[in-house]
Write a protein that holds these residues in place. Structure first.
Motif, PDB file in Angstrom:
ATOM      1  N   LEU A 151      39.943 -30.679 -33.068  1.00 47.73           N
ATOM      2  CA  LEU A 151      38.496 -30.822 -33.237  1.00 47.73           C
ATOM      3  C   LEU A 151      37.735 -29.806 -32.396  1.00 47.73           C
ATOM      4  O   LEU A 151      36.751 -29.220 -32.859  1.00 47.73           O
ATOM      5  CB  LEU A 151      38.057 -32.246 -32.871  1.00 47.73           C
ATOM      6  CG  LEU A 151      38.379 -33.311 -33.907  1.00 47.73           C
ATOM      7  CD1 LEU A 151      38.167 -34.697 -33.325  1.00 47.73           C
ATOM      8  CD2 LEU A 151      37.533 -33.112 -35.155  1.00 47.73           C
ATOM      9  N   LEU A 152      38.194 -29.584 -31.173  1.00 48.72           N
ATOM     10  CA  LEU A 152      37.546 -28.603 -30.312  1.00 48.72           C
ATOM     11  C   LEU A 152      37.609 -27.215 -30.929  1.00 48.72           C
ATOM     12  O   LEU A 152      36.600 -26.508 -30.985  1.00 48.72           O
ATOM     13  CB  LEU A 152      38.194 -28.589 -28.918  1.00 48.72           C
ATOM     14  CG  LEU A 152      37.620 -27.566 -27.934  1.00 48.72           C
ATOM     15  CD1 LEU A 152      36.143 -27.845 -27.675  1.00 48.72           C
ATOM     16  CD2 LEU A 152      38.410 -27.597 -26.641  1.00 48.72           C
ATOM     17  N   PHE A 165      37.935 -26.452 -34.026  1.00 49.97           N
ATOM     18  CA  PHE A 165      37.078 -26.456 -35.214  1.00 49.97           C
ATOM     19  C   PHE A 165      35.616 -26.256 -34.827  1.00 49.97           C
ATOM     20  O   PHE A 165      34.926 -25.394 -35.374  1.00 49.97           O
ATOM     21  CB  PHE A 165      37.272 -27.770 -35.973  1.00 49.97           C
ATOM     22  CG  PHE A 165      36.436 -27.881 -37.211  1.00 49.97           C
ATOM     23  CD1 PHE A 165      36.718 -27.106 -38.324  1.00 49.97           C
ATOM     24  CD2 PHE A 165      35.379 -28.776 -37.274  1.00 49.97           C
ATOM     25  CE1 PHE A 165      35.942 -27.213 -39.481  1.00 49.97           C
ATOM     26  CE2 PHE A 165      34.610 -28.887 -38.424  1.00 49.97           C
ATOM     27  CZ  PHE A 165      34.889 -28.102 -39.523  1.00 49.97           C
ATOM     28  N   VAL A 166      35.152 -27.021 -33.862  1.00 48.05           N
ATOM     29  CA  VAL A 166      33.746 -26.958 -33.449  1.00 48.05           C
ATOM     30  C   VAL A 166      33.429 -25.612 -32.798  1.00 48.05           C
ATOM     31  O   VAL A 166      32.334 -25.068 -32.988  1.00 48.05           O
ATOM     32  CB  VAL A 166      33.399 -28.142 -32.520  1.00 48.05           C
ATOM     33  CG1 VAL A 166      32.010 -28.003 -31.926  1.00 48.05           C
ATOM     34  CG2 VAL A 166      33.519 -29.454 -33.287  1.00 48.05           C
ATOM     35  N   GLU A 167      34.382 -25.043 -32.058  1.00 49.32           N
ATOM     36  CA  GLU A 167      34.159 -23.741 -31.424  1.00 49.32           C
ATOM     37  C   GLU A 167      33.839 -22.647 -32.438  1.00 49.32           C
ATOM     38  O   GLU A 167      33.138 -21.699 -32.114  1.00 49.32           O
ATOM     39  CB  GLU A 167      35.403 -23.315 -30.624  1.00 49.32           C
ATOM     40  CG  GLU A 167      35.597 -24.052 -29.333  1.00 49.32           C
ATOM     41  CD  GLU A 167      36.908 -23.698 -28.639  1.00 49.32           C
ATOM     42  OE1 GLU A 167      36.990 -23.968 -27.433  1.00 49.32           O
ATOM     43  OE2 GLU A 167      37.841 -23.171 -29.290  1.00 49.32           O
ATOM     44  N   HIS A 168      34.329 -22.787 -33.640  1.00 45.15           N
ATOM     45  CA  HIS A 168      34.128 -21.758 -34.657  1.00 45.15           C
ATOM     46  C   HIS A 168      33.003 -22.092 -35.641  1.00 45.15           C
ATOM     47  O   HIS A 168      32.810 -21.375 -36.620  1.00 45.15           O
ATOM     48  CB  HIS A 168      35.442 -21.508 -35.404  1.00 45.15           C
ATOM     49  CG  HIS A 168      36.480 -20.881 -34.542  1.00 45.15           C
ATOM     50  ND1 HIS A 168      37.408 -21.617 -33.837  1.00 45.15           N
ATOM     51  CD2 HIS A 168      36.704 -19.587 -34.223  1.00 45.15           C
ATOM     52  CE1 HIS A 168      38.164 -20.801 -33.138  1.00 45.15           C
ATOM     53  NE2 HIS A 168      37.768 -19.565 -33.355  1.00 45.15           N
ATOM     54  N   MET A 169      32.265 -23.155 -35.362  1.00 47.15           N
ATOM     55  CA  MET A 169      31.152 -23.534 -36.236  1.00 47.15           C
ATOM     56  C   MET A 169      29.923 -22.696 -35.928  1.00 47.15           C
ATOM     57  O   MET A 169      29.688 -22.316 -34.784  1.00 47.15           O
ATOM     58  CB  MET A 169      30.813 -25.022 -36.055  1.00 47.15           C
ATOM     59  CG  MET A 169      31.876 -25.961 -36.593  1.00 47.15           C
ATOM     60  SD  MET A 169      31.557 -27.698 -36.194  1.00 47.15           S
ATOM     61  CE  MET A 169      30.186 -28.045 -37.255  1.00 47.15           C
ATOM     62  N   ASP A 208      25.772 -25.301 -38.490  1.00 42.94           N
ATOM     63  CA  ASP A 208      26.738 -26.359 -38.745  1.00 42.94           C
ATOM     64  C   ASP A 208      26.832 -27.331 -37.574  1.00 42.94           C
ATOM     65  O   ASP A 208      26.994 -28.537 -37.776  1.00 42.94           O
ATOM     66  CB  ASP A 208      28.119 -25.787 -39.059  1.00 42.94           C
ATOM     67  CG  ASP A 208      28.193 -25.143 -40.435  1.00 42.94           C
ATOM     68  OD1 ASP A 208      27.317 -25.432 -41.276  1.00 42.94           O
ATOM     69  OD2 ASP A 208      29.133 -24.360 -40.667  1.00 42.94           O
ATOM     70  N   VAL A 209      26.719 -26.824 -36.354  1.00 38.10           N
ATOM     71  CA  VAL A 209      26.710 -27.699 -35.180  1.00 38.10           C
ATOM     72  C   VAL A 209      25.504 -28.638 -35.257  1.00 38.10           C
ATOM     73  O   VAL A 209      25.623 -29.832 -35.005  1.00 38.10           O
ATOM     74  CB  VAL A 209      26.709 -26.884 -33.862  1.00 38.10           C
ATOM     75  CG1 VAL A 209      26.462 -27.790 -32.661  1.00 38.10           C
ATOM     76  CG2 VAL A 209      28.018 -26.128 -33.698  1.00 38.10           C
ATOM     77  N   LEU A 230      26.254 -31.268 -37.826  1.00 42.02           N
ATOM     78  CA  LEU A 230      27.199 -32.256 -37.289  1.00 42.02           C
ATOM     79  C   LEU A 230      26.479 -33.206 -36.335  1.00 42.02           C
ATOM     80  O   LEU A 230      26.664 -34.426 -36.396  1.00 42.02           O
ATOM     81  CB  LEU A 230      28.362 -31.563 -36.580  1.00 42.02           C
ATOM     82  CG  LEU A 230      29.391 -32.475 -35.910  1.00 42.02           C
ATOM     83  CD1 LEU A 230      30.026 -33.423 -36.924  1.00 42.02           C
ATOM     84  CD2 LEU A 230      30.455 -31.637 -35.211  1.00 42.02           C
ATOM     85  N   ASP A 231      25.646 -32.660 -35.477  1.00 47.70           N
ATOM     86  CA  ASP A 231      24.887 -33.484 -34.541  1.00 47.70           C
ATOM     87  C   ASP A 231      23.990 -34.464 -35.304  1.00 47.70           C
ATOM     88  O   ASP A 231      23.959 -35.664 -34.983  1.00 47.70           O
ATOM     89  CB  ASP A 231      24.042 -32.603 -33.618  1.00 47.70           C
ATOM     90  CG  ASP A 231      23.283 -33.411 -32.578  1.00 47.70           C
ATOM     91  OD1 ASP A 231      23.925 -34.190 -31.840  1.00 47.70           O
ATOM     92  OD2 ASP A 231      22.040 -33.269 -32.516  1.00 47.70           O
ATOM     93  N   ALA A 248      27.615 -37.619 -28.915  1.00 47.30           N
ATOM     94  CA  ALA A 248      28.697 -37.043 -28.129  1.00 47.30           C
ATOM     95  C   ALA A 248      28.512 -37.486 -26.685  1.00 47.30           C
ATOM     96  O   ALA A 248      27.382 -37.678 -26.232  1.00 47.30           O
ATOM     97  CB  ALA A 248      28.668 -35.522 -28.236  1.00 47.30           C
TER      98      ALA A 248
END
Length: 133
Positions: free
Chosen positions: A94-95, A97-101, A105-106, A109-110, A120
């Protein structure tokens, strides 16, 4: 969940885009704009998608019509869950994945987490706690 095959995805993409039931003839005619494909091939694949639970089949006169049983978003989410389930270190996956968003997109997701009433841990709640009032 198994990823859709190339022609399966092509058929589903059209039906998701059209947001309505369509006959195999309509699907074939649209595909034939870019490449030749036999009616019987599309009919067979549509029947396979129906048997797999991806399509709903109905009658319109003598022709079968097909429409998606699940949304494109449901399909994408299933692929993501499947990919996540293939790792033994879910937090690390997951980390990464999120690092490359993208920032957009972040933000999405939020917003999705907030709409579910989740935050979070670094957003004002401790792990395991509910949202703060």
């Amino acid at each position: 969940m198994r990823r859709l095959g190339e022609l399966e995805a092509e058929i589903m993409d059209r039906l998701w885009r059209w947001q309505r039931a369509a006959t195999v003839r309509e699907i074939v005619d649209d595909i034939n704009r870019t490449r030749p494909l036999a009616y019987t091939t599309v009919l067979t694949v549509a029947d396979v998608l129906y048997r797999k639970g991806w399509l709903i089949r109905g009658k319109s006169g003598r022709a079968w019509t097909y429409e998606p049983a699940r949304s494109r978003e449901d399909y994408t989410a299933s692929l993501m869950r499947d990919a996540l389930g293939r790792t033994s270190d879910r937090p690390a996956a997951l980390l990464r994945f999120v690092e490359h968003m993208s920032p957009e997109d972040v933000g999405s997701l939020d917003a999705a987490l907030r709409s579910l009433g989740r935050q979070a841990p670094d957003e004002g709640t401790a792990a395991g706690d509910g949202p703060r009032a």
